[in-house]
Structure formats: C-alpha cells, structure tokens
Design a protein around this motif. Structure first.
Motif, PDB file in Angstrom:
ATOM      1  N   UNK A 169       0.824  -1.208   0.000  1.00 41.84           N
ATOM      2  CA  UNK A 169       0.000   0.000   0.000  1.00 41.84           C
ATOM      3  C   UNK A 169       0.859   1.259   0.000  1.00 41.84           C
ATOM      4  N   UNK A 170       1.946   1.261   0.753  1.00 42.69           N
ATOM      5  CA  UNK A 170       2.849   2.421   0.760  1.00 42.69           C
ATOM      6  C   UNK A 170       3.460   2.625  -0.630  1.00 42.69           C
ATOM      7  N   UNK A 171       3.818   1.521  -1.276  1.00 40.98           N
ATOM      8  CA  UNK A 171       4.344   1.636  -2.637  1.00 40.98           C
ATOM      9  C   UNK A 171       3.282   2.216  -3.572  1.00 40.98           C
ATOM     10  N   UNK A 172       2.044   1.737  -3.439  1.00 43.48           N
ATOM     11  CA  UNK A 172       0.956   2.167  -4.318  1.00 43.48           C
ATOM     12  C   UNK A 172       0.598   3.633  -4.105  1.00 43.48           C
ATOM     13  N   UNK A 173       0.520   4.040  -2.850  1.00 37.87           N
ATOM     14  CA  UNK A 173      -0.009   5.374  -2.556  1.00 37.87           C
ATOM     15  C   UNK A 173       1.053   6.444  -2.309  1.00 37.87           C
ATOM     16  N   UNK A 174       2.301   6.033  -2.076  1.00 39.56           N
ATOM     17  CA  UNK A 174       3.326   7.013  -1.773  1.00 39.56           C
ATOM     18  C   UNK A 174       4.532   6.964  -2.689  1.00 39.56           C
ATOM     19  N   UNK A 175       5.154   5.803  -2.767  1.00 42.76           N
ATOM     20  CA  UNK A 175       6.412   5.714  -3.505  1.00 42.76           C
ATOM     21  C   UNK A 175       6.211   5.875  -5.008  1.00 42.76           C
ATOM     22  N   UNK A 176       5.301   5.123  -5.587  1.00 45.29           N
ATOM     23  CA  UNK A 176       5.121   5.211  -7.043  1.00 45.29           C
ATOM     24  C   UNK A 176       4.594   6.580  -7.485  1.00 45.29           C
ATOM     25  N   UNK A 177       3.642   7.189  -6.770  1.00 43.48           N
ATOM     26  CA  UNK A 177       3.249   8.543  -7.167  1.00 43.48           C
ATOM     27  C   UNK A 177       4.398   9.548  -7.059  1.00 43.48           C
ATOM     28  N   UNK A 178       5.259   9.384  -6.055  1.00 46.06           N
ATOM     29  CA  UNK A 178       6.410  10.284  -5.935  1.00 46.06           C
ATOM     30  C   UNK A 178       7.388  10.057  -7.081  1.00 46.06           C
ATOM     31  N   UNK A 179       7.656   8.801  -7.403  1.00 50.92           N
ATOM     32  CA  UNK A 179       8.576   8.505  -8.507  1.00 50.92           C
ATOM     33  C   UNK A 179       8.013   8.947  -9.855  1.00 50.92           C
ATOM     34  N   UNK A 180       6.692   8.944  -9.992  1.00 56.99           N
ATOM     35  CA  UNK A 180       6.064   9.355 -11.249  1.00 56.99           C
ATOM     36  C   UNK A 180       6.397  10.809 -11.601  1.00 56.99           C
ATOM     37  N   UNK A 181       6.760  11.592 -10.609  1.00 49.87           N
ATOM     38  CA  UNK A 181       7.092  13.004 -10.835  1.00 49.87           C
ATOM     39  C   UNK A 181       8.518  13.210 -11.347  1.00 49.87           C
ATOM     40  N   UNK A 182       9.309  12.139 -11.328  1.00 46.64           N
ATOM     41  CA  UNK A 182      10.700  12.248 -11.776  1.00 46.64           C
ATOM     42  C   UNK A 182      10.795  12.208 -13.290  1.00 46.64           C
ATOM     43  N   UNK A 183      11.880  12.753 -13.815  1.00 52.05           N
ATOM     44  CA  UNK A 183      12.113  12.610 -15.253  1.00 52.05           C
ATOM     45  C   UNK A 183      12.466  11.148 -15.539  1.00 52.05           C
ATOM     46  N   UNK A 184      12.503  10.782 -16.816  1.00 54.42           N
ATOM     47  CA  UNK A 184      12.685   9.385 -17.207  1.00 54.42           C
ATOM     48  C   UNK A 184      13.953   8.767 -16.634  1.00 54.42           C
ATOM     49  N   UNK A 185      15.064   9.463 -16.765  1.00 51.06           N
ATOM     50  CA  UNK A 185      16.339   8.906 -16.295  1.00 51.06           C
ATOM     51  C   UNK A 185      16.323   8.691 -14.778  1.00 51.06           C
ATOM     52  N   UNK A 186      15.812   9.651 -14.048  1.00 49.71           N
ATOM     53  CA  UNK A 186      15.761   9.528 -12.589  1.00 49.71           C
ATOM     54  C   UNK A 186      14.789   8.418 -12.171  1.00 49.71           C
ATOM     55  N   UNK A 187      13.635   8.337 -12.834  1.00 49.71           N
ATOM     56  CA  UNK A 187      12.663   7.285 -12.518  1.00 49.71           C
ATOM     57  C   UNK A 187      13.274   5.907 -12.742  1.00 49.71           C
ATOM     58  N   UNK A 188      13.857   5.701 -13.907  1.00 48.67           N
ATOM     59  CA  UNK A 188      14.431   4.399 -14.248  1.00 48.67           C
ATOM     60  C   UNK A 188      15.552   4.042 -13.282  1.00 48.67           C
ATOM     61  N   UNK A 189      16.410   4.983 -12.982  1.00 45.62           N
ATOM     62  CA  UNK A 189      17.502   4.711 -12.052  1.00 45.62           C
ATOM     63  C   UNK A 189      16.959   4.386 -10.659  1.00 45.62           C
ATOM     64  N   UNK A 190      15.986   5.136 -10.191  1.00 42.71           N
ATOM     65  CA  UNK A 190      15.410   4.888  -8.862  1.00 42.71           C
ATOM     66  C   UNK A 190      14.767   3.500  -8.790  1.00 42.71           C
ATOM     67  N   UNK A 191      13.998   3.131  -9.813  1.00 40.98           N
ATOM     68  CA  UNK A 191      13.355   1.810  -9.798  1.00 40.98           C
ATOM     69  C   UNK A 191      14.388   0.685  -9.871  1.00 40.98           C
ATOM     70  N   UNK A 192      15.427   0.872 -10.636  1.00 41.91           N
ATOM     71  CA  UNK A 192      16.493  -0.143 -10.683  1.00 41.91           C
ATOM     72  C   UNK A 192      17.113  -0.322  -9.299  1.00 41.91           C
TER      73      UNK A 192
END
Length: 155
Positions: A21-44
């Motif tokens: 739930x924390x991933x669904x409601x907090x982490x992924x929405x926060x990461x969605x605001x990152x640019x592509x390179x930052x998002x991909x690096x963070x998820x990796x």
C-alpha cells in the motif's frame, strides 16, 4: 499452535499489505514526478535493494503462515473460520503469482535495459504503466488476504 500460526498469518500478510500500500499510494506517485532517467535509475536501485532478508521473510511468510494455519488441524475450528483462512490463503497465493509472473519480469527487463543501452524514456514506457497495473492487483489481493485472515482470527 494453531492460534500462533493464525496470528503469524495475520501479521505477515498485514506487514506485506502495508508495504504494498505504501508503494501504491506514496512511492510510485512520488517517482512518477521524476524525469525518465531519474525514474528508471530509482526503480532499478529499489529493485536491487528490496529483495533482501527481512523483505523475503515477510514475502514468504505471507503465504507460508496462511498455509500452515489452514493445514494444522484444529478441532474447534468452525466452517466459517476454515473458509476465511482458505480464502485468505488463496488471495495471498494469487498475490505472489501476480508478483512472480508480472512484476518480477518487468523488474528484470528494466534491469537488463541498463546494459542494452535502451533509452530511459523507452525503458520507462515499457515498464511503468504495466508494473503499476500489476502492483494495483497484487496490493488488492494481499489486502484482501489480510482482511480475510483477520476476520478468521476474530471468528
């Protein structure tokens, strides 16, 4: 023993549901605001770091404890409690199937895209929407498992 196993089933599914739930409601929405390179690096980096001992204990416990709670014979267990434990177990197993068949292959593909030279935009496009869809399903399933097991414990 049966009471302890049911308590461990409730606890492990609750911890895992909270993590999802924390991933669904907090982490992924926060990461969605990152640019592509930052998002991909963070998820990796997240995908490299998360599957460690504590997470694996909770992840595996979310199925192992409901299995044990269901199969340990309890003379005074009523039909309602038996069916609630079984329904919770089914939801937990389905959660893991979605994780193994959906999210993990996407995590692996995202990791592999680093060595293939795929652009961050392409890697994100192939990953984010599908991963989030699978994640929503698995979050609903493990939350249902937690609710059903909690209801069984209260029955």
């Amino acid at each position: 023993m049966a009471t302890l196993l049911l308590a461990l089933a409730v606890g492990s599914t609750g911890l895992y549901a909270g993590f999802m739930l924390i991933f669904l409601t907090g982490i992924m929405p926060a990461l969605a605001r990152l640019d592509d390179a930052a998002f991909v690096d963070a998820m990796r980096r997240i995908n490299e770091y998360v599957p460690r001992a504590v997470f694996l204990v909770v992840f595996l416990g979310a199925v192992a404890f409901p299995v044990a709670a269901y199969f340990v014979p309890v003379e005074e267990r009523g039909d309602t409690q038996k069916w609630l434990v079984l329904a919770g177990l089914v939801c937990a197993v389905l959660n893991h199937l979605v994780t193994v068949a959906g999210n993990i292959p996407l995590n692996n593909a995202l990791a592999a895209s680093e060595s293939t030279g795929e652009s961050p935009a392409a890697a994100r496009a192939a990953f984010e929407k599908r991963w989030n869809a699978f994640h929503l399903v698995r979050t609903a399933l493990i939350t249902a498992a937690f609710g059903l097991l909690t209801a069984a414990a209260l029955n």
